[in-house]
Design an enzyme around this catalytic site. Structure first.
Site, PDB file in Angstrom:
ATOM      1  N   HIS A  67      -1.308   8.429  15.957  1.00  0.00           N
ATOM      2  CA  HIS A  67      -0.209   7.855  16.721  1.00  0.00           C
ATOM      3  C   HIS A  67       0.995   8.768  16.704  1.00  0.00           C
ATOM      4  O   HIS A  67       1.159   9.598  15.810  1.00  0.00           O
ATOM      5  CB  HIS A  67       0.160   6.460  16.214  1.00  0.00           C
ATOM      6  CG  HIS A  67       0.221   6.337  14.734  1.00  0.00           C
ATOM      7  ND1 HIS A  67      -0.899   6.258  13.942  1.00  0.00           N
ATOM      8  CD2 HIS A  67       1.271   6.302  13.885  1.00  0.00           C
ATOM      9  CE1 HIS A  67      -0.556   6.154  12.683  1.00  0.00           C
ATOM     10  NE2 HIS A  67       0.765   6.193  12.604  1.00  0.00           N
ATOM     11  N   CYS A 117       0.831  -1.202   0.000  1.00  0.00           N
ATOM     12  CA  CYS A 117       0.000   0.000   0.000  1.00  0.00           C
ATOM     13  C   CYS A 117       0.861   1.246   0.000  1.00  0.00           C
ATOM     14  O   CYS A 117       1.641   1.436   0.924  1.00  0.00           O
ATOM     15  CB  CYS A 117      -0.904  -0.009   1.228  1.00  0.00           C
ATOM     16  SG  CYS A 117      -1.822   1.507   1.479  1.00  0.00           S
TER      17      CYS A 117
END
Length: 757
Positions: free
Chosen positions: A673, A4
């Site tokens: 994150h 990806c």
């Protein structure tokens, strides 16, 4: 195997979707992960031998040699998430990979047409993957060469009648020369690796030499110009397909060993080189000569019209014959006292890199991490009039970027012509105005800014339309079938499906994120998600699937590994191969979640995710209604554990990560994150949003389930990835998400969250 180019954790999501679907259809599935940290849960020879098909969901090619003789299906990574059932069905009729690029439908870049799948979609995929392969290798040369040239000009350059010059023999001249070498290698690298993606190693040399010829116009009668990067793209495809054709020629057995290392490279290089010099070079030289004459006849026309035409030409091929014609026309008139024509060119020159760089800032989710980084470098190069900074974008998306560049260049040139901007040196970009070579500085900057904005907005609009069309085509089930893909699927008696292959997924900040899923049902099935997958399917009953999932490069350790490299039991998945299904089931088919539950009433006695997510870090409803406010609220929630030393710094790092690309995964999920020493130990928070928060998710959904992962720098290599892997895979379970949404209080939430192991 999955690969990806954008977002985080899509590797895991595709793998989990394939695993879930295969199990629901009665197949076993094994997932292999590959990336810069190495392979996890590698498909053995027995796995591949027993498999009936190979599925790869990825956007880059990988080594498919171990799948010779297997049916192979290759699709984009999004297909693994959106249409896993269709993939498993389609792999049953996929062609068999025979080891040659041209074998089967889409067996390599050479297979532009053929059986299986839709020809148009298949052809586009082959060309796209080859082009992107070349662009990915070219980008470092553009960035390094461009920045070195820009720095040397900024520090050591001064305007002269011949342009910006650096004092001979100076330190900055040496820096400039090194950067120039990078630029000289840029197009040969692009051409060589396009050819490599099509014809493998024998095509690399003819591709690179062809690219060098394309950029050296003196070889075919052009003293001051060349075919540029467009010529390099042409030579790359010609070299690749020429090698594929030569490979099909039958030769005596004694000559076969020397074909790939001697005969094919020599024949292909000679044929391509002579073809370009004697056939392609002549028309290019003719165009250059006649464009110059045509422009000379326009000097008496409207300044606005002339500026627009020059801007169009400057922006078209960035160093090619059309660009050079306009530039040399403008610079040639400086000596005669007409500096306004060069002023039009100077305003258009920086528009392409500045516009493309701005586009990556306006709609970051449309671009990969590498493209966003290249965009920042392009902005810097644009300030110094280095138009080549936009070449990676034009090479990757020519149909969208080149028209946008031309429109912005035309606007900038027209505005500069209307205002009578003059440039006394043959160079462009803001640097010439700063150094005092431009007359009419305010309007010069107005022209540059307007052209840049037009380029950026047009690019974003065209790329967005193209992505929407692509998504619509994928939704229609247009999976591409390639012989030589890395996933294998079998349907039949006790049959097996293997999806494997080596590819990589770039998830967040260059971190590799592997996922492992494996057999659950009777009979083996191997499914692999990744670039270059192959698939073989046989008719029958229960089947077996092995999946290879490529992680994101740059990680120090993979999910499923502890910091000491030991295998870790993730959600009931034993990495040693006893149970790699990732569905929480053991080899006997019993649910691990049933046996591992601490109790049926109340929260788990130990924290979730190795204790990083606890009652203190769970909130039933967020008060925030925006991304930034939500991240601060989550950071303050984490601070309640005493593990956050600096809340403001944690928020800053998390927002900086969002600026690189959204952490909204879709399916109403967001996983912001941060890797920062503002936290003293890993901590994970979870909260829900009743109305949802706009997180910029690719599927357009508002984030209602928000997990925030915070880890110190020292722990980022392993814990960060392990947590991402666990969350991403578990969150693909629609029932799990529904139970999170429906939990009435914190205790109920903790019971559901306790299933993440």
């Amino acid at each position: 195997m999955t690969a990806c180019p954008t977002g985080i954790a899509h590797t895991y999501m595709a793998a989990e979707k394939l695993a879930q679907t295969a199990r629901s259809l009665g197949h076993e599935i094994k997932v292999e992960t590959q990336g810069s940290i190495g392979a996890e849960n590698v498909l053995s020879d027995n796995d591949v031998r027993g498999a009936d098909g190979v599925i790869i969901a990825a956007d880059k090619d990988v080594d498919r040699s171990r799948f010779v003789g297997k049916k192979v299906l290759v699709v984009g990574v999004a297909e693994g998430i959106r249409h896993p059932e269709q993939l498993i069905e389609r792999v049953q009729s996929a062609p068999v990979y025979g080891g040659e690029p041209g074998d089967g439908a889409g067996g390599g870049a050479a297979a532009a047409s053929g059986g299986g799948g839709t020809g148009g979609g298949k052809e586009r995929s082959v060309a796209y993957k080859a082009l992107m392969n070349g662009v990915s290798y070219m980008i470092p040369f553009v960035v390094v060469g461009g920045l070195l040239i820009a720095i040397s000009l900024a520090v050591g350059g001064h305007p002269t009648p011949e342009g910006l010059k650096i004092a001979p023999g100076s330190f900055w001249e040496d820096v400039n020369n090194i950067g120039t070498i990078g630029f000289q290698l840029m197009v040969p690298i692009l051409s060589g690796y396009i050819a490599y993606a099509i014809g493998d190693r024998p095509a690399l040399v003819p591709g690179m030499i062809g690219g060098w010829i394309a950029t050296h116009g003196e070889l075919y009668g052009m003293k001051d110009a060349s075919a540029g990067f467009i010529g390099g793209i042409v030579t790359g495809f010609l070299a690749g397909y020429l090698v594929v054709w030569i490979k099909k020629v039958r030769v005596p057995r004694f000559a076969q060993p020397i074909m790939p290392i001697i005969v094919i490279p020599i024949v292909a290089t000679t044929a391509l080189g002579l073809f370009f010099v004697y056939v392609l070079g002549k028309p290019i030289s003719w165009v250059f000569t006649h464009l110059t004459g045509w422009l000379s006849g326009m000097t008496g026309t409207s300044a606005i019209v002339l500026g627009a035409i020059l801007g169009l030409m400057i922006a078209f091929d960035m160093g090619g014959p059309v660009n050079k014609t306009a530039f040399l026309f403008g610079s040639g008139l400086i000596a005669s006292g007409n500096q306004t024509v060069m002023g039009m060119c100077a305003a258009a020159i920086p528009v392409m890199p500045l516009g493309q760089g701005l586009a990556t800032l306006i709609r970051r989710h449309l671009y990969s991490e590498q493209e966003r980084e290249t965009g920042m470098a392009a902005l810097f190069m644009g300030l110094f009039g280095i138009s080549e900074g936009a070449i990676p974008f034009a090479a990757a998306r020519p149909a969208q970027v080149i028209p946008a560049n031309m429109l912005g260049g035309a606007v900038a040139g027209a505005v500069a012509g209307m205002a009578g901007v003059a440039d006394a040196v043959p160079h462009g970009g803001p640097i010439v105005a700063v150094l005092g070579a431009v007359d009419g500085v305010p309007m010069f900057f107005v022209a540059v800014v307007i052209g840049t904005v037009v380029t950026a907005l047009t690019t974003v609009a065209l790329v967005d339309v193209a992505e929407r069309r692509k998504s619509g085509a994928r939704a229609g089930g247009g999976a591409e079938v390639l012989a030589g893909a890395d996933a294998v699927v079998t349907v039949g008696g006790a049959s097996s499906v293997v999806a494997g292959g080596a590819s990589s997924v770039v998830a967040e900040a260059g971190v590799t994120e592997p996922v492992v899923a494996g057999p659950v049902a009777a009979g083996p099935v191997v499914a692999g998600v990744g670039a270059g997958a192959g698939a073989e399917a046989a008719a029958g009953g229960a089947s077996r699937t092995a999946v290879a999932v490529a992680p994101v490069p740059g990680a120090a350790a993979a999910p499923g590994q502890g910091s000491d490299g030991e295998a870790v039991d993730i959600d009931g998945v034993e990495i040693d191969g006893n149970d790699v299904s990732g569905d929480g089931q053991g080899a006997d088919g019993d649910s691990d979640s049933d046996s591992d539950s601490d109790s049926d009433d109340g929260a788990p006695s130990v924290g979730v995710l190795s204790g990083y997510l606890t009652e203190q870090t769970v909130k039933t409803q967020l008060d925030a209604d925006g991304k930034q406010a939500a991240i601060r609220e989550m950071a303050e929630l984490a601070a309640g554990t005493g593990k956050v030393a600096d809340v403001d710094e944690l928020v800053r790092v998390a927002l900086a990560r969002e600026a690189q690309g959204t952490t909204g995964l879709g399916e109403e999920i967001a996983i912001p994150h941060a890797k920062t020493d503002a936290v003293t130990a890993p901590v994970v928070g979870f909260a829900r949003s009743a109305d949802g928060i706009d997180w910029g998710s690719l599927d357009g959904t508002l984030a209602k389930l928000v997990f925030m992962i915070s880890v110190p720098e020292a722990a980022a290599g392993d814990e960060h990835l392990r947590i991402l892997a666990l969350l991403s895979r578990k969150l693909m379970d629609a029932d799990f998400r529904a139970r999170l949404q429906g939990a009435e209080d914190k205790a109920a939430l903790l019971r559901v969250l306790g299933e993440i192991r």
